[in-house]
Scaffold this active site. Structure first.
Site, PDB file in Angstrom:
ATOM      1  CG  ASP A   1      -1.932   1.123   1.152  1.00 48.82           C
ATOM      2  OD1 ASP A   1      -2.943   0.910   0.460  1.00 48.82           O
ATOM      3  OD2 ASP A   1      -1.711   2.173   1.798  1.00 48.82           O
ATOM      4  CG  LEU A   2       1.792   3.189  -3.741  1.00 53.29           C
ATOM      5  CD1 LEU A   2       1.589   4.043  -4.981  1.00 53.29           C
ATOM      6  CD2 LEU A   2       3.221   2.710  -3.651  1.00 53.29           C
TER       7      LEU A   2
ATOM      8  CG  ASP B   1      -3.058   3.707  -2.371  1.00 51.89           C
ATOM      9  OD1 ASP B   1      -4.011   2.915  -2.216  1.00 51.89           O
ATOM     10  OD2 ASP B   1      -2.661   4.488  -1.490  1.00 51.89           O
TER      11      ASP B   1
END
Length: 961
Positions: free
Chosen positions: A567-568, A610
């Site tokens: 997960d960014l 993302d």
């Protein structure tokens, strides 16, 4: 007409015919013979030995002797015999017979029986009376000569009648009064209607106008009623004066017989007159002698008008020569009968097509008497024949004109015909004789070769299955057909049996269509459906499929693998500050950077937004940690810049082992997801490895999942779930069904499925939820149907998860629930989505059981997966539901429009129902209608609401809002 005459003879003459073939020992009886013997015709004729047992011994000896003499001398016989019927009754018959020689063969013995029982009884009675008369005195001798049964002596001078014998007894006269009765008393005994005729005949004889007095009249006798008598006599004159000596005969039985014969003739005449076909007697010159009503109606003439004409007068000139030739052959004895089709002129000038059957009746000397004609109006039959011919012509033209290839085969599987399209699809030319020689007369399997859609594997010839079972067969969609030049084309087809009238298979017809373009489009869609359009990486569906394959390898080869959720960090800042275009560019760069960190055997996917996921093959957790560190370093080194401004990007990673100890891949995903959130809770920009033995020490994620599980569990136990209904309409906006949509009525309000089903899937609760949904949905339909509130023409669709489809226990529970319900399960539709469960051993059996009970099965979210079209080859479904992602983008995205058109074409070829969900604007509704979609669902028509509220609109037409 001969058969008709025999039938009349047997019915009214109480007789029948028979023949016996000495070569074959075969005995044949007509129905009249069976009736005489009291036997059932359907039981078949007895043997010759059995037949002879029905004769009295004396009669049997007579007939056996007569047959033996007839065979020796070639003569016939005419005997009065006594038979014993099957019911034991004895009966007299008149038997006639003859021997018909046959050259080089045993002669044929034939004959007829007549029922003469009544005549023989009458004859016996007369013989007894005659014997009594002989015993009378001399005055009876004169009467005895006339075979009378009573003596009458009329003394005209004294007007006295002297009667003896039965007549005297009938009139209650005694011997003491000498049988004497006055003239007036005698006349009073005669029936009033007959007295005048009797007196007139007597007076005429006395006047010399008639040589013999003969009168038949009725006597009204005490205790006997009316008796018919015949009085005959002559006048004699002597010294005593004029008197008449004669006899009185009881002719009551004879008159009854005459009446019966007259009645039989009347009925015969009535039958012929009212027969449904024309019947006529025609003179040898061609004039109508007798015609019935059907013939008159047929040609439009009255009976009187037709009797003034000849058959030549109303016969079409082109048919007359042939008809006259047949007539001459009959008269010359060259044939016994003839049949022909000809034309009559109707009185109004129209042509009447008829079938004529003619035979010739001759007298005892063999001279022609008249023709017996049967005439049937076949105008309608001729018209039907013409219409059939025209229909066949139309079928042949259509056969050649249609674009689909059509090949016909016979019962042995050999090709009998093929249209031009079939030759073209096979890479041949129909007009080329060499091509037709390679097709017509050859076995279907030698000409048409089927290959698997994806592999170079030849498939079995399906024609033999059709010919053997008599059932329609389809090869899988996109099956490849090998052409003459070696190339292949993808087809959709059907092979249907052709039956005889008795139901046996006499051949089959193979209809096929080239759908190579649709196959190419499908292959393109396979990639698009399983890959993210922005990054080119596999999407969530592609990742799940890859995860299933990886898990299978782990279980079979014990090769360790790890699942990672990525997960960014800070992506939302870039997206919100710089816009979606910048966010998309950042995702593309991150995808390239992450992909470069992995080997070809590893998998990287973008799940959405993302969120990324990876499958890494590593012998231990340390190897997976090294890859996670590479991801974190690559994100930190990215240095994303947009419009001169730099942004820091990071990534958090959750790692979980894809071990053999797990129940499913869902558990691994849940563990990786929990580890991801533990990494985020620890400060982001780092990784966390899920360790089952330290589950309580892994942050808040495990607790969050536990809370979600408890919430879902309480929802099931406390009935906090609810079913909402959303209408499905047809192209006219008319409601045709509802979809049952799951909602969770929690403490903070109604929650949609997107907020709790992902957790339910990861927590393994989907089968329990599906079980609740099915039970509640069936209860709802049953209850509202009992109250008369559920629309009769309305179905309910119920969603089933892939997890439940893979569970055999759930299969049995579902089928049992349907069987125990007092409702029409044909109104239930089950929606399923693509998953490996559809390829399991239990799935086809479940679907077949549902369809056998009348329920329908739809493939939901169609085209959202990479193998949607491939599913149609494996899943026996009744309809498709287009994924809303294609519906929402149909106005702007040409690919979405192309996908929906392809779905419509394939569904039309497979006769599948197509429904689109997510219809929210009139423009989208119109585009879908033009694309061939059958059903529509979305906010444009109806928003989901509780069942009670939704059914209030059950009679409403959901016009687009």
């Amino acid at each position: 007409m001969i058969n008709t005459a025999i039938d009349v003879f047997e019915k009214y003459a109480r007789g029948g015919t028979w023949w016996f073939d000495r070569e074959t020992n075969e005995l044949w009886w007509s129905r009249g013979i069976y009736k005489l013997h009291g036997l059932d015709p359907d039981a078949g004729p007895p043997s010759i030995d059995t037949a002879l047992t029905y004769y009295e011994p004396e009669s049997r000896a007579l007939v056996e002797s007569a047959i033996e003499k007839a065979i020796e001398a070639g003569t016939g016989w005419n005997l009065t015999l006594q038979i014993v019927r099957a019911d034991g009754a004895k009966r007299f018959v008149q038997a006639i017979g003859m021997v018909e020689p046959r050259e080089g063969r045993e002669p044929l013995i034939a004959g007829a029986f007549f029922d003469v029982h009544a005549q023989m009884r009458l004859r016996a009675k007369r013989e007894r009376l005659k014997q009594r008369l002989i015993d009378e005195n001399a005055r009876w001798k004169l009467a005895g000569e006339n075979m009378g049964l009573g003596i009458v002596d009329i003394d005209f001078p004294t007007s006295r009648y002297r009667l003896s014998g039965p007549m005297g007894q009938w009139l209650a006269l005694t011997h003491d009064d000498n049988g004497d009765i006055s003239h007036d008393a005698w006349l009073n005994t005669i029936h009033p209607e007959d007295r005048a005729a009797y007196q007139a005949d007597l007076d005429a004889h006395r006047a010399g106008e008639r040589p013999l007095h003969l009168a038949e009249f009725r006597l009204c006798l005490p205790d006997k009623g009316e008796v018919w008598v015949k009085q005959t006599g002559r006048c004699v004159r002597d010294a005593a004066g004029e008197r008449l000596i004669g006899t009185l005969s009881d002719i009551t039985e004879r008159r009854k017989d005459q009446q019966q014969v007259q009645e039989a003739w009347r009925r015969l005449e009535q039958t012929l007159r009212n027969a449904p076909i024309g019947i006529a007697l025609v003179s040898t010159e061609g004039r109508w002698l007798t015609v019935n009503r059907a013939l008159c109606d047929m040609v439009g003439y009255s009976e009187d008008e037709l009797l003034l004409l000849t058959f030549q007068d109303i016969t079409h000139p082109d048919d007359l020569e042939t008809d006259i030739a047949h007539v001459q052959d009959l008269l010359a004895g060259r044939k016994r009968s003839y049949r022909m089709e000809k034309r009559y002129f109707h009185k109004n000038g129209n042509i009447v097509d008829i079938q004529l059957d003619v035979s010739l009746l001759r007298d005892e000397m063999g001279q022609p008497l008249h023709f017996i004609s049967q005439i049937q109006d076949i105008t309608e039959r001729k018209r039907d024949h013409l219409e059939l011919f025209e229909a066949r012509e139309l079928a042949e033209v259509t056969f050649e004109a249609i674009g689909e290839g059509v090949i016909r085969v016979d019962a042995s599987g050999r090709i009998t015909d093929a249209n031009s399209a079939a030759y073209s699809l096979l890479g041949m030319v129909a007009s080329d004789g060499a091509c037709t020689d390679r097709v017509i007369g050859h076995c279907f399997g030698d000409v048409v070769e089927f290959f698997d859609a994806d592999r170079e594997e030849r498939l079995a010839d399906p024609i033999s299955e059709v010919l053997e079972t008599g059932e329609r067969v389809r090869v899988p969609i996109f099956t490849r057909l090998r052409r003459r030049d070696g190339s292949s084309l993808s087809i959709v087809d059907s092979i249907s049996p052709i039956h005889h009238e008795d139901g046996s298979v006499r051949g089959a017809v193979f209809v096929f269509q080239d759908i190579s373009d649709a196959r190419r489009m499908t292959e393109e869609l396979v990639h698009q459906a399983s890959h993210d359009a922005l990054t080119g990486l596999p999407n969530r569906r592609g990742f799940e499929e890859a995860l299933e394959r990886a898990w299978k390898r782990v279980r079979t080869s014990l090769l360790p693998a790890f699942v990672m959720y990525l997960d960014l960090d800070h992506f939302k800042i870039v997206n919100d500050t710089c816009g979606h275009a910048a966010g998309d560019e950042l995702l593309r760069q991150v995808a390239l950077a992450f992909r470069s960190m992995l080997r070809e055997t590893d998998v990287l996917a973008r799940l959405g937004g993302d969120e990324f996921a990876a499958i890494v093959l590593s012998k231990d957790v340390e190897g997976a940690q090294i890859v996670a560190e590479k991801f974190i370093r690559a994100a930190g080194d990215l240095g994303f810049t947009f419009e001169g401004r730099s942004y820091a990007v990071g990534v958090s990673v959750g790692i979980a082992a894809l071990g053999t100890h797990l129940a499913s891949t869902e558990a691994a995903l849940m563990h990786a997801d929990a580890a991801l959130y533990a990494a985020k809770d620890s400060g982001r920009g780092r990784y966390h490895v899920y360790q089952p033995e330290h589950e309580d020490d892994q942050g808040t994620t495990a607790a969050a999942y536990l809370n979600t599980a408890q919430l879902l569990q309480s929802g099931l136990e406390q009935n906090l779930f609810a079913l909402y209904l959303q209408a499905i309409v047809d192209a006219d906006g008319v409601r045709v069904g509802y979809e049952a949509l799951l909602r969770f009525e929690g403490p903070n309000g109604v929650v949609g499925p997107d907020d709790f089903l992902p957790a339910a899937k990861r927590l393994g609760m989907m089968t329990r939820i599906d079980r609740w949904v099915v039970t509640e949905a069936l209860n709802m339909v049953e209850e509202y149907d009992r109250r008369g509130l559920w629309p009769q023409d309305c179905y309910l669709s119920i969603n089933l998860s892939p997890v439940s489809l893979a569970d055999p226990k759930f299969h049995a529970e579902l089928v049992t629930a349907l069987d125990q319900r007092q409702l029409d399960v044909g109104r239930i539709v089950f929606e399923i989505i693509e998953s490996d469960a559809l390829f399991g051993a239990h799935y086809p059996q479940l679907i077949q059981q549902l369809r056998d009970r009348g329920s329908h099965v739809w493939l939901d979210d169609f085209a959202s997966g990479y193998n949607s079209f491939d599913m149609l080859k494996r899943a026996a479904v009744d309809g498709l539901k287009i994924d809303r992602s294609f519906v929402l983008g149909i106005e702007q995205d040409p690919i979405d429009r192309a996908v929906i058109r392809s779905i419509g074409d394939v569904a039309n070829a497979l006769k599948l129902q197509v429904t689109a969900e997510g219809v929210e604007t009139p423009e989208v509704f119109e585009l879908l209608r033009r694309a061939g979609v059958d059903g529509f669902q979305g906010f444009l028509f109806h928003r989901p609401e509780p069942a009670a509220a939704a059914l209030l609109q059950a009679r409403t037409q959901f016009a687009p809002a």
